[in-house]
Motif scaffolding. Structure first.
Motif, PDB file in Angstrom:
ATOM      1  N   GLY A  43      26.916 -23.177  17.691  1.00 28.78           N
ATOM      2  CA  GLY A  43      26.943 -21.771  17.303  1.00 28.78           C
ATOM      3  C   GLY A  43      27.087 -21.614  15.811  1.00 28.78           C
ATOM      4  N   LEU A  44      27.968 -22.475  15.246  1.00 27.30           N
ATOM      5  CA  LEU A  44      28.156 -22.429  13.797  1.00 27.30           C
ATOM      6  C   LEU A  44      26.882 -22.839  13.067  1.00 27.30           C
ATOM      7  N   LEU A  45      26.221 -23.893  13.591  1.00 31.42           N
ATOM      8  CA  LEU A  45      24.960 -24.320  12.967  1.00 31.42           C
ATOM      9  C   LEU A  45      23.894 -23.233  13.068  1.00 31.42           C
ATOM     10  N   ARG A  46      23.845 -22.584  14.247  1.00 30.71           N
ATOM     11  CA  ARG A  46      22.882 -21.479  14.399  1.00 30.71           C
ATOM     12  C   ARG A  46      23.187 -20.358  13.409  1.00 30.71           C
ATOM     13  N   LEU A  47      24.498 -20.125  13.201  1.00 34.30           N
ATOM     14  CA  LEU A  47      24.891 -19.106  12.227  1.00 34.30           C
ATOM     15  C   LEU A  47      24.439 -19.487  10.824  1.00 34.30           C
ATOM     16  N   PHE A  48      24.690 -20.779  10.475  1.00 36.30           N
ATOM     17  CA  PHE A  48      24.255 -21.247   9.159  1.00 36.30           C
ATOM     18  C   PHE A  48      22.737 -21.160   9.013  1.00 36.30           C
ATOM     19  N   ALA A  49      22.018 -21.542  10.064  1.00 31.36           N
ATOM     20  CA  ALA A  49      20.551 -21.485  10.018  1.00 31.36           C
ATOM     21  C   ALA A  49      20.064 -20.058   9.864  1.00 31.36           C
ATOM     22  N   THR A  50      20.718 -19.152  10.625  1.00 29.17           N
ATOM     23  CA  THR A  50      20.330 -17.742  10.528  1.00 29.17           C
ATOM     24  C   THR A  50      20.594 -17.193   9.132  1.00 29.17           C
ATOM     25  N   VAL A  51      21.777 -17.514   8.610  1.00 30.21           N
ATOM     26  CA  VAL A  51      22.122 -17.054   7.254  1.00 30.21           C
ATOM     27  C   VAL A  51      21.162 -17.656   6.224  1.00 30.21           C
ATOM     28  N   GLY A  52      20.876 -18.961   6.390  1.00 26.37           N
ATOM     29  CA  GLY A  52      19.968 -19.618   5.448  1.00 26.37           C
ATOM     30  C   GLY A  52      18.573 -19.022   5.500  1.00 26.37           C
ATOM     31  N   LEU A  53      18.075 -18.801   6.734  1.00 21.54           N
ATOM     32  CA  LEU A  53      16.746 -18.216   6.883  1.00 21.54           C
ATOM     33  C   LEU A  53      16.714 -16.805   6.306  1.00 21.54           C
TER      34      LEU A  53
END
Length: 623
Positions: A43-53
């Motif tokens: 979930g944290l990685l998905r959050l980071f990916a979403t924020v990065g994207l």
């Protein structure tokens, strides 16, 4: 007797079972904990990916918005032979063009910044900087080699698409060789610009960067003008381009001011009205220009140039606000009338000319002119007088010598067109000597300026320098073979050099290779108009040399070709009236009235500015 009984399992086995159970429970709890941690980590990685994207998309959109008004130079395409020798040649050319554009922008800024008038009355904090219109391709490349999965599309392709949505434009170009010339083709949106240079055969397989650099320098004013209304206005008003790319921009009125200033057909009234209008704007320039440096520069320069243009004609206008033209002792009585410029065939180096007409709006619009250049002398004053020493035949031959091999830059072409327009304005306002000097200046800047040659020839022909006039007009006709008024003027100049008995017959006896026939072959639909111009000019010459009987006959021939209620007819009618009342040519006055009464109205219900003169003609009492 002894009996055996069943006992409980050993203690060690019981303890082992309990331990196993506890280990199993611990393992289950560990697995659950690891599963929970994994889910939370994902979930944290998905959050980071979403924020990065989101940040990447935001950056792309920000860059796109930031570059909405920017043009970016892309690598040029070059021939394969050169590409094999120099793989980076396309990028080198693009980089050089990018440098040229930035230098041009800096030059504009420095020119305006150095103008005292542009900065007068402004504090440093109030001064508005010029917006840069060009950007480097490297500034906007976020990953040309990074492909989106299973698409083959690079991140840069996405950036390009988003940027194009927000309005960013790319400059693309190509370099190629054809027929012994090196060609440069540059595109910006729908605008295409072409340049060329003669190519030495020994250098066909080299990059020829010196020639490319020359053409890139020529292209920068065109590209910046096409990219930005402000740059277009600056270059148009400073004479570095003759094209308006942004007709519907908020600077339309300012383009109009500069067009009015540079229009060689404008008269004194037009020029004084322009000066008065600009004076009013200049009185409140800060509010009018809204702090825009280019507008401030255009306003001050246009006003200064308009005053300078009027000064030779009305030197006291700034004091008196009344324009009484100063009489030039070497005045011309046949002015070179010029219509709104229209594009003419391109010459070498992709240079374009504007097409004036000596007799009104002839080709290419093919409308019969309403106004023909006419004398400002009182009717019957004797017309033109010989003026010697304006320019010699040897001088013109020297200007033409070696012209075919000369490379003319875009800057020289535009400067020549500007000088030619100024010369024609002086010619129209009877400042003959000054006009000749300006025509010579135009030809020194561009020896292939067909209209400078042609108008100079008309001027000289009106001042009895027939051989020189024929040379100038023949040269003009050789340069431009599409404007029929040029060989027709050449035909008239040849007639002026004929013996009087031959002048009228030159047109009817013309051979196919004569100037008269060449003019009519260019556009047969204009034959009637050209014939009328020829006969009117010949009639004027008869009038000037006091052959009044032949003049009266030739005026009637001219109006038998075409009779319209225009200024041509008005002039001829007034001359016929004068020929009888002052020079005793019997029947000329009655012929004038008959011509006036039978003249047909102009097309589309138009009324000539000379209509009052036609109406005012009094006819002789009938016997």
């Amino acid at each position: 007797m002894t009996t055996e009984t069943e006992t409980d399992p050993p203690i060690i086995q019981s303890r082992m079972a309990r331990i196993a159970k506890r280990v199993g429970d611990a393992a289950h709890r560990s697995l659950d904990a690891m599963k929970l941690m994994t889910e939370r980590l994902m979930g944290l990685l998905r959050l980071f990916a979403t924020v990065g994207l989101t940040l990447i998309v935001s950056l792309v959109v920000y860059k796109a918005i930031q570059s909405a008004d920017v043009v970016v130079v892309k690598p040029f395409s070059v021939p394969k032979a050169i590409q094999d020798i120099s793989p980076d040649s396309g990028r080198i050319i693009a980089t050089q063009l990018d440098i040229e554009l930035k230098e041009a922008e800096l030059s504009i800024y420095n020119t305006i910044k150095g103008s005292e008038q542009a900065w007068e009355g402004r504090s440093r904090t109030d001064r508005v900087e010029l917006a840069q219109i060009t950007g480097s391709a490297g500034d906007f490349l976020l990953g040309s080699n990074i492909k989106l999965p299973e698409t083959g599309i690079s991140i840069n392709d996405v950036v390009e698409f988003i940027a194009s949505v927000f309005g960013r434009r790319n400059i693309i170009g190509s370099v190629y060789q054809d027929q012994g010339k090196l060609h440069l083709r540059v595109e910006l949106g729908s605008q295409i610009f072409s340049y060329e240079r003669p190519l030495d055969a020994s250098r066909e397989k080299t990059l020829n960067f010196d020639l490319i650099e020359q053409m890139l320098e020529d292209s920068r004013s065109d590209l910046l003008s096409a990219a930005s209304p402000q740059h277009n206005l600056y270059y148009y008003c400073s004479g570095k381009t003759d094209r308006v790319f942004h007709q519907d921009s908020r600077f339309t009125q300012w383009f109009d001011y500069c067009a009015r200033l540079n229009n060689p057909q404008s008269d004194i009234e037009d020029l004084t009205q322009l000066i008065d209008t600009l004076d009013v704007l200049n009185a409140d320039s800060e509010a009018v220009t809204e702090g825009n440096l280019i507008l401030s520069n255009v306003l001050s320069n246009t006003l200064a140039n308009a005053r300078q243009k009027l000064q030779p004609i009305c030197p006291d206008y700034e004091l008196t606000k009344v324009c009484k033209p100063r009489v030039d002792t070497a005045q011309a009585t046949v002015a070179a009338m010029v219509v709104e410029p229209a594009p003419a065939p391109q010459q070498d180096n992709a240079q374009s000319l504007t097409l004036p007409s000596l007799y009104g709006n002839a080709v290419p619009s093919m409308r019969v002119p309403d106004v023909v250049a006419s004398s400002t002398d009182p009717v019957g004053s004797g017309g033109n007088v010989p003026v010697a020493g304006l320019v010699s035949l040897a001088d013109l031959q020297s200007l033409w010598e070696g012209c075919s091999s000369r490379v003319i830059t875009s800057a020289e072409l535009l400067a020549s067109n500007k000088s030619e327009a100024e010369a024609t304005f002086l010619f129209n306002n009877k400042l003959t000597a000054q006009a000749v000097e300006k025509y010579r200046e135009a030809l020194q800047q561009n020896c292939r300026n067909a209209f400078a040659w042609a108008n100079l020839g008309v001027l000289l022909n009106g001042h009895y320098q027939g051989e020189t006039a024929v040379f100038a007009l023949a040269t003009a006709s050789g340069i431009n073979n599409r404007a029929d008024w040029i060989p027709n003027s050449w035909c008239i100049a040849q007639a002026y050099n004929d013996p009087p008995a031959q002048m009228v017959r030159r047109l009817t006896e013309a051979k196919p290779d004569d100037a008269c026939s060449i003019a009519r072959a260019i556009n047969p639909a204009n034959k009637v108009m050209l014939d009328k111009q020829f006969y009117l000019a010949v009639a004027d010459r008869f009038f000037d040399v006091a052959d009044y009987s032949q003049a009266a006959e030739t005026y009637q021939i001219a109006l038998s070709v075409d009779k319209k209620r225009d200024c041509n007819t008005s002039k001829a009618v007034n001359r016929l009236y004068t020929l009888e009342t002052k020079h005793k040519i019997k029947g000329a006055w009655q012929a004038a009235c008959a011509i006036r009464d039978s003249a047909v109205p102009l097309l589309d219900g138009k009324i000539s500015s000379c209509e009052p003169e036609l109406v005012a003609l009094q006819c002789p009492a009938t016997q």
